[in-house]
Motif scaffolding. Structure first.
Motif, PDB file in Angstrom:
ATOM      1  N   ASP A   1     -45.490  34.301  37.996  1.00  0.00           N
ATOM      2  CA  ASP A   1     -45.754  34.248  38.085  1.00  0.00           C
ATOM      3  C   ASP A   1     -47.307  34.463  39.087  1.00  0.00           C
ATOM      4  O   ASP A   1     -47.303  34.746  39.909  1.00  0.00           O
ATOM      5  CB  ASP A   1     -44.783  33.706  39.879  1.00  0.00           C
ATOM      6  N   GLU A   2     -48.608  33.157  39.005  1.00  0.00           N
ATOM      7  CA  GLU A   2     -50.008  33.363  39.147  1.00  0.00           C
ATOM      8  C   GLU A   2     -50.241  35.331  38.619  1.00  0.00           C
ATOM      9  O   GLU A   2     -50.235  35.255  39.914  1.00  0.00           O
ATOM     10  CB  GLU A   2     -49.978  33.602  40.428  1.00  0.00           C
ATOM     11  N   PRO A   3     -50.115  35.310  37.887  1.00  0.00           N
ATOM     12  CA  PRO A   3     -50.292  36.590  37.288  1.00  0.00           C
ATOM     13  C   PRO A   3     -51.522  37.617  37.794  1.00  0.00           C
ATOM     14  O   PRO A   3     -52.008  38.241  37.610  1.00  0.00           O
ATOM     15  CB  PRO A   3     -49.824  36.434  35.718  1.00  0.00           C
ATOM     16  N   THR A   4     -52.767  36.862  37.739  1.00  0.00           N
ATOM     17  CA  THR A   4     -54.517  36.753  37.516  1.00  0.00           C
ATOM     18  C   THR A   4     -54.771  36.758  38.910  1.00  0.00           C
ATOM     19  O   THR A   4     -55.654  36.414  39.712  1.00  0.00           O
ATOM     20  CB  THR A   4     -54.949  35.858  36.796  1.00  0.00           C
ATOM     21  N   THR A   5     -54.115  36.435  40.027  1.00  0.00           N
ATOM     22  CA  THR A   5     -54.643  36.304  41.308  1.00  0.00           C
ATOM     23  C   THR A   5     -55.332  37.076  42.282  1.00  0.00           C
ATOM     24  O   THR A   5     -54.491  37.830  42.096  1.00  0.00           O
ATOM     25  CB  THR A   5     -53.816  34.419  42.464  1.00  0.00           C
ATOM     26  N   GLY A   6     -56.618  36.995  42.170  1.00  0.00           N
ATOM     27  CA  GLY A   6     -56.549  37.993  43.413  1.00  0.00           C
ATOM     28  C   GLY A   6     -57.349  39.434  42.002  1.00  0.00           C
ATOM     29  O   GLY A   6     -57.612  40.585  42.820  1.00  0.00           O
TER      30      GLY A   6
ATOM     31  N   HIS B   1     -47.502  36.238  23.384  1.00  0.00           N
ATOM     32  CA  HIS B   1     -47.383  35.176  23.334  1.00  0.00           C
ATOM     33  C   HIS B   1     -46.976  35.114  21.372  1.00  0.00           C
ATOM     34  O   HIS B   1     -46.130  34.501  20.628  1.00  0.00           O
ATOM     35  CB  HIS B   1     -47.697  33.660  22.827  1.00  0.00           C
ATOM     36  N   GLN B   2     -48.174  35.676  20.882  1.00  0.00           N
ATOM     37  CA  GLN B   2     -47.882  35.664  19.361  1.00  0.00           C
ATOM     38  C   GLN B   2     -46.977  36.308  18.161  1.00  0.00           C
ATOM     39  O   GLN B   2     -46.692  36.259  17.687  1.00  0.00           O
ATOM     40  CB  GLN B   2     -49.302  36.569  18.025  1.00  0.00           C
ATOM     41  N   GLN B   3     -46.048  37.257  19.198  1.00  0.00           N
ATOM     42  CA  GLN B   3     -44.737  38.544  18.518  1.00  0.00           C
ATOM     43  C   GLN B   3     -44.079  37.456  19.227  1.00  0.00           C
ATOM     44  O   GLN B   3     -42.878  37.768  18.527  1.00  0.00           O
ATOM     45  CB  GLN B   3     -44.831  39.751  19.771  1.00  0.00           C
ATOM     46  N   GLY B   4     -44.240  36.170  19.800  1.00  0.00           N
ATOM     47  CA  GLY B   4     -42.720  35.697  19.597  1.00  0.00           C
ATOM     48  C   GLY B   4     -42.179  35.467  20.975  1.00  0.00           C
ATOM     49  O   GLY B   4     -40.951  34.687  20.745  1.00  0.00           O
ATOM     50  N   THR B   5     -42.699  36.246  21.958  1.00  0.00           N
ATOM     51  CA  THR B   5     -42.129  36.160  23.561  1.00  0.00           C
ATOM     52  C   THR B   5     -42.359  34.926  23.677  1.00  0.00           C
ATOM     53  O   THR B   5     -43.822  33.516  24.009  1.00  0.00           O
ATOM     54  CB  THR B   5     -42.801  37.361  24.277  1.00  0.00           C
ATOM     55  N   SER B   6     -41.508  34.163  24.589  1.00  0.00           N
ATOM     56  CA  SER B   6     -41.728  33.303  24.982  1.00  0.00           C
ATOM     57  C   SER B   6     -42.304  32.963  26.451  1.00  0.00           C
ATOM     58  O   SER B   6     -42.549  34.124  27.142  1.00  0.00           O
ATOM     59  CB  SER B   6     -40.282  32.173  25.620  1.00  0.00           C
ATOM     60  N   ILE B   7     -43.160  32.196  27.573  1.00  0.00           N
ATOM     61  CA  ILE B   7     -43.612  32.681  28.262  1.00  0.00           C
ATOM     62  C   ILE B   7     -43.448  31.503  29.152  1.00  0.00           C
ATOM     63  O   ILE B   7     -44.050  30.402  28.664  1.00  0.00           O
ATOM     64  CB  ILE B   7     -45.268  32.823  28.379  1.00  0.00           C
ATOM     65  N   VAL B   8     -43.653  31.511  30.408  1.00  0.00           N
ATOM     66  CA  VAL B   8     -43.421  30.239  31.821  1.00  0.00           C
ATOM     67  C   VAL B   8     -45.169  31.363  32.507  1.00  0.00           C
ATOM     68  O   VAL B   8     -44.529  32.602  32.765  1.00  0.00           O
ATOM     69  CB  VAL B   8     -42.053  30.693  32.242  1.00  0.00           C
ATOM     70  N   LEU B   9     -45.897  30.463  32.867  1.00  0.00           N
ATOM     71  CA  LEU B   9     -46.595  30.666  33.522  1.00  0.00           C
ATOM     72  C   LEU B   9     -47.193  29.418  34.487  1.00  0.00           C
ATOM     73  O   LEU B   9     -47.413  28.757  34.475  1.00  0.00           O
ATOM     74  CB  LEU B   9     -47.551  31.193  32.426  1.00  0.00           C
ATOM     75  N   THR B  10     -47.400  30.112  36.191  1.00  0.00           N
ATOM     76  CA  THR B  10     -47.899  29.302  36.901  1.00  0.00           C
ATOM     77  C   THR B  10     -49.060  30.264  37.181  1.00  0.00           C
ATOM     78  O   THR B  10     -49.523  31.217  37.339  1.00  0.00           O
ATOM     79  CB  THR B  10     -47.192  29.745  37.727  1.00  0.00           C
ATOM     80  N   THR B  11     -50.325  28.733  37.475  1.00  0.00           N
ATOM     81  CA  THR B  11     -51.489  29.536  37.585  1.00  0.00           C
ATOM     82  C   THR B  11     -52.761  28.633  38.306  1.00  0.00           C
ATOM     83  O   THR B  11     -51.646  27.231  38.617  1.00  0.00           O
ATOM     84  CB  THR B  11     -52.439  29.646  36.446  1.00  0.00           C
ATOM     85  N   HIS B  12     -52.799  29.341  39.676  1.00  0.00           N
ATOM     86  CA  HIS B  12     -54.075  27.895  40.002  1.00  0.00           C
ATOM     87  C   HIS B  12     -55.581  27.751  39.202  1.00  0.00           C
ATOM     88  O   HIS B  12     -56.284  27.307  39.488  1.00  0.00           O
ATOM     89  CB  HIS B  12     -54.532  28.252  41.499  1.00  0.00           C
ATOM     90  N   TYR B  13     -55.296  28.905  37.677  1.00  0.00           N
ATOM     91  CA  TYR B  13     -57.173  28.720  37.634  1.00  0.00           C
ATOM     92  C   TYR B  13     -56.669  27.481  36.257  1.00  0.00           C
ATOM     93  O   TYR B  13     -55.984  28.014  35.452  1.00  0.00           O
ATOM     94  CB  TYR B  13     -56.903  30.390  37.066  1.00  0.00           C
ATOM     95  N   MET B  14     -57.133  26.663  36.353  1.00  0.00           N
ATOM     96  CA  MET B  14     -57.040  25.336  35.366  1.00  0.00           C
ATOM     97  C   MET B  14     -57.348  26.472  33.704  1.00  0.00           C
ATOM     98  O   MET B  14     -57.021  25.867  32.520  1.00  0.00           O
ATOM     99  CB  MET B  14     -58.002  24.531  35.422  1.00  0.00           C
ATOM    100  N   HIS B  15     -58.842  26.868  33.766  1.00  0.00           N
ATOM    101  CA  HIS B  15     -58.727  27.810  32.913  1.00  0.00           C
ATOM    102  C   HIS B  15     -58.267  28.556  31.910  1.00  0.00           C
ATOM    103  O   HIS B  15     -58.114  29.031  31.065  1.00  0.00           O
ATOM    104  CB  HIS B  15     -60.506  27.678  32.790  1.00  0.00           C
ATOM    105  N   GLU B  16     -57.349  29.434  32.664  1.00  0.00           N
ATOM    106  CA  GLU B  16     -56.290  30.083  32.433  1.00  0.00           C
ATOM    107  C   GLU B  16     -55.232  28.830  30.950  1.00  0.00           C
ATOM    108  O   GLU B  16     -54.844  29.825  31.088  1.00  0.00           O
ATOM    109  CB  GLU B  16     -55.448  30.959  33.413  1.00  0.00           C
ATOM    110  N   ALA B  17     -55.069  28.342  32.339  1.00  0.00           N
ATOM    111  CA  ALA B  17     -53.940  27.212  31.708  1.00  0.00           C
ATOM    112  C   ALA B  17     -53.947  27.154  29.927  1.00  0.00           C
ATOM    113  O   ALA B  17     -53.619  26.519  29.506  1.00  0.00           O
ATOM    114  CB  ALA B  17     -53.318  26.539  32.306  1.00  0.00           C
ATOM    115  N   GLU B  18     -55.676  26.708  30.474  1.00  0.00           N
ATOM    116  CA  GLU B  18     -56.080  26.228  29.369  1.00  0.00           C
ATOM    117  C   GLU B  18     -56.399  26.944  28.178  1.00  0.00           C
ATOM    118  O   GLU B  18     -55.472  26.607  27.046  1.00  0.00           O
ATOM    119  CB  GLU B  18     -57.295  25.415  28.915  1.00  0.00           C
TER     120      GLU B  18
END
Ligand SMILES: Nc1ncnc2c1ncn2[C@@H]1O[C@H](COP(=O)(O)OP(=O)(O)OP(=O)(O)O)[C@@H](O)[C@H]1O
Ligand SMILES: [Mg+2]
Lengths: 304, 256
Positions: A158-163, A180-197
């Motif tokens: 949940d907004e892991p990199t804010t600030g 992610h490459q090792q197979g972990t599923s991830i749910v991510l929220t962010t306000h950084y669009m670049h991060e999401a991309e």
């Protein structure tokens, strides 16, 4: 399927924070949840492990209902909470050891697991310091350590990199990609669009508790804001207004930093210079931020 | 079930880890307060009050002060302490992302509070028995049970207060209007038989009075077994009652 939500709803009193959303998070994918402040992202996330209870609809995590099986779910989950919620009374190492005891890591492997992860997040040198003396970036990395202790199948960020400063942000992106490459599923929220991309295979944009779009970053850009963006100085407002009556293939909006014109092709933007003497400050391919602004109603209008 | 108990115990351990960091300043009020009362009231007032139910005033005070320690340690831990952990330190927010649920949070805290009450009562009891205030020092271990049984319902009352207050200052009101008056009505400082019936009746609902009777039975070595059956039983029921509503109310604070 990691998470399945059908018509999922959460109301606080007569305020609807999450409003009939449908979504699936597949095994092994990195799923993004974008949306302005107050969109309902954290509320959704808290419902997956049961600290917020849904008011309506269906929700399954690992095939279990969080209302009745939250413990089974939480055993397989790691969470980077929006606020760090680190135990300020304890040192770094104590924090992680106690947390390991909560998630049931056998006593004899606890210390090794913690030290390995502290090393992974470059925090080994801080292991005996108090939480209060850590910088914001160190605390955030420590919260990552905490989330990874249980070797979760599903990691919720949940907004892991804010600030955080760019260097630490890139460090964390690297770690997330690795997991992610090792197979972990991830749910991510962010306000950084670049991060999401950079990180997400698929994402949804939420607004006022509803999902307004869904797809891969690339598809969403293609679908909602295809083309290129030219950014012009505010002084050129007059000229652009006059132009837009002639050319209606442009989308334009304005903010304090300039006037944004979006066109389907690069040529259309460069021709503004050659034919109308308009000099763009910058020309770039459109990105997720443009999609976000358009869908969350913060793009002022479709026509200048 | 076993897993759940283990998790409760981990929470207790967490609190102990924090508590022992500042052991001296944490323990001193619980030990200093009874000592202060013992000296000022026992020696001071005791010079004038020479015969309470056939014993010296110090002998009369000793059992009540021993269990009052359990009341204060448990009430403050689960009111101010829990409130700070919940609101300012966000300790439970992270805990609740682990297999720990609200049930474990509440009963882990109660276990901690109960053990603390047991140990505190035991310590105070040992000191007082050294001064010869205990008829039969072999009964000292029973004081731990009494401390536990008093701390549990009193801690649950603190938890209930935590669920009901809007801010940390309101605990002062709870303390001044509920805890402190009942403390004085629980037969620690004087036999309550001379008090109006309505007040005596009210005090019966407060766990402390039953703890005081238990401690008196132990200190004065009078009818220990039958007192345990009756007042111990009442304390168990009160614990169940207050823990149940405390849990029910605090749950709404932790899960929305
Ligand atoms: N416990 C609560 N009681 C009442 N309203 C709440 C509660 N929790 C959240 N809300 C409201 O629900 C809405 C959604 O909040 P939420 O925290 O899910 O947003 P978010 O998308 O995570 O925002 P941000 O990006 O700022 O973290 C907000 O308007 C918030 O005020
Ligand atoms: Mg949020």
């Amino acid at each position: 399927m990691m998470i399945t939500a059908k018509s999922l709803t959460k109301t606080f009193g007569n305020f609807t924070a999450v409003d009939h959303i449908d979504l699936n998070v597949h095994q092994g994918e990195c799923f993004g949840l974008l949306g302005p402040n107050g969109a309902g992202k954290s509320t959704f996330i808290s419902m997956t492990y049961g600290t917020v209870q849904r008011s309506g609809g269906e929700l399954l995590v690992f095939g279990h209902d969080p209302k009745t099986h939250s413990r089974d779910i939480k055993k397989r989950l790691g969470v980077v909470t929006q606020d760090n919620a680190l135990d300020e009374s304890l040192t770094v190492l104590e924090n992680m050891l106690i947390y390991s005891s909560f998630i049931g890591i056998p006593r004899h492997v606890r210390k090794k697991r913690v030290l390995d992860l502290l090393d992974y997040m470059n925090l080994t040198h801080k292991k005996d310091t108090k939480i209060i003396t850590l910088s914001g970036g160190m605390k955030r990395r420590l919260v990552f350590v905490r989330a990874l202790l249980g070797q979760p199948e599903l990691l919720i960020l949940d907004e892991p990199t804010t600030g955080l400063d760019p260097a630490i942000r890139h460090l964390l992106w690297g770690k997330v990609k690795e997991l992610h490459q090792q197979g972990t599923s991830i749910v991510l929220t962010t306000h950084y669009m670049h991060e999401a991309e950079v990180l997400c295979d698929r994402l949804v944009i939420m607004n006022n508790g509803r999902i307004s779009a869904e797809g891969s970053p690339r598809n969403m850009i293609h679908q909602h804001t295809p083309g290129y963006i030219g950014i012009f100085a505010l002084e050129d407002r007059e000229k652009i207004h006059n132009l837009s009556s002639q050319i209606n293939s442009f989308n334009a909006h304005e903010d304090s930093s300039g006037i944004y014109l979006r066109a389907a092709t690069l040529e259309e933007l460069t021709s503004l210079h050659s034919q109308h003497g308009l000099n763009p400050l910058q020309i770039r391919p459109s990105n997720l931020e443009d999609v976000f602004l358009k869908l969350t109603g913060q793009e002022l209008s479709d026509d200048a | 079930m076993l897993e759940s108990f283990k998790l409760c115990f981990q929470i207790t351990l967490r609190n102990w880890t924090v508590y022992k960091k500042d052991l001296i300043s944490n323990i001193s009020p619980t030990v200093a307060d009874p000592a202060l009362i013992m000296v000022s009231l026992g020696l001071g007032l005791g010079a004038y009050v020479t015969n309470v139910e056939g014993m010296s005033y110090m002998q009369y005070l000793a059992p009540g002060l021993t269990v009052a320690t359990a009341l204060f340690t448990s009430f403050f831990e689960s009111s101010y302490g829990f409130f700070v952990r919940m609101t300012y330190e966000n300790v439970f927010k992270a805990m609740l992302t682990t297999p720990i649920g609200v049930g474990e949070v509440v009963f882990g805290e109660m276990l901690w509070v109960g053990l603390k009450g047991a140990i505190m009562s035991l310590c105070v009891g040992i000191v007082l028995s050294i001064f010869g205030l205990m008829a039969n020092p072999w009964l000292i271990p029973f004081l731990a049970i009494v401390g536990f049984l008093v701390a549990l319902p009193c801690g649950a009352m603190g938890l209930l207060a935590t669920a009901l207050v809007n801010n940390i200052n309101q605990f002062q009101t709870v303390y001044s209007f509920i805890i402190a008056p009942l403390y004085f009505l629980s037969g620690i400082f004087f036999p309550i038989e001379q008090m109006p019936n309505a007040l005596r009746f009210l005090a019966e609902f407060f766990p402390l009075i039953h703890g005081v009777r238990l401690a008196q039975a132990i200190f004065w070595n009078r009818e220990v077994l039958s007192t345990f059956v009756l007042h111990g039983g009442i304390l168990v029921l009160q614990s169940l009652f207050f823990c149940a509503i405390g849990f029910w109310k605090i749950r709404k604070k932790l899960i929305t």
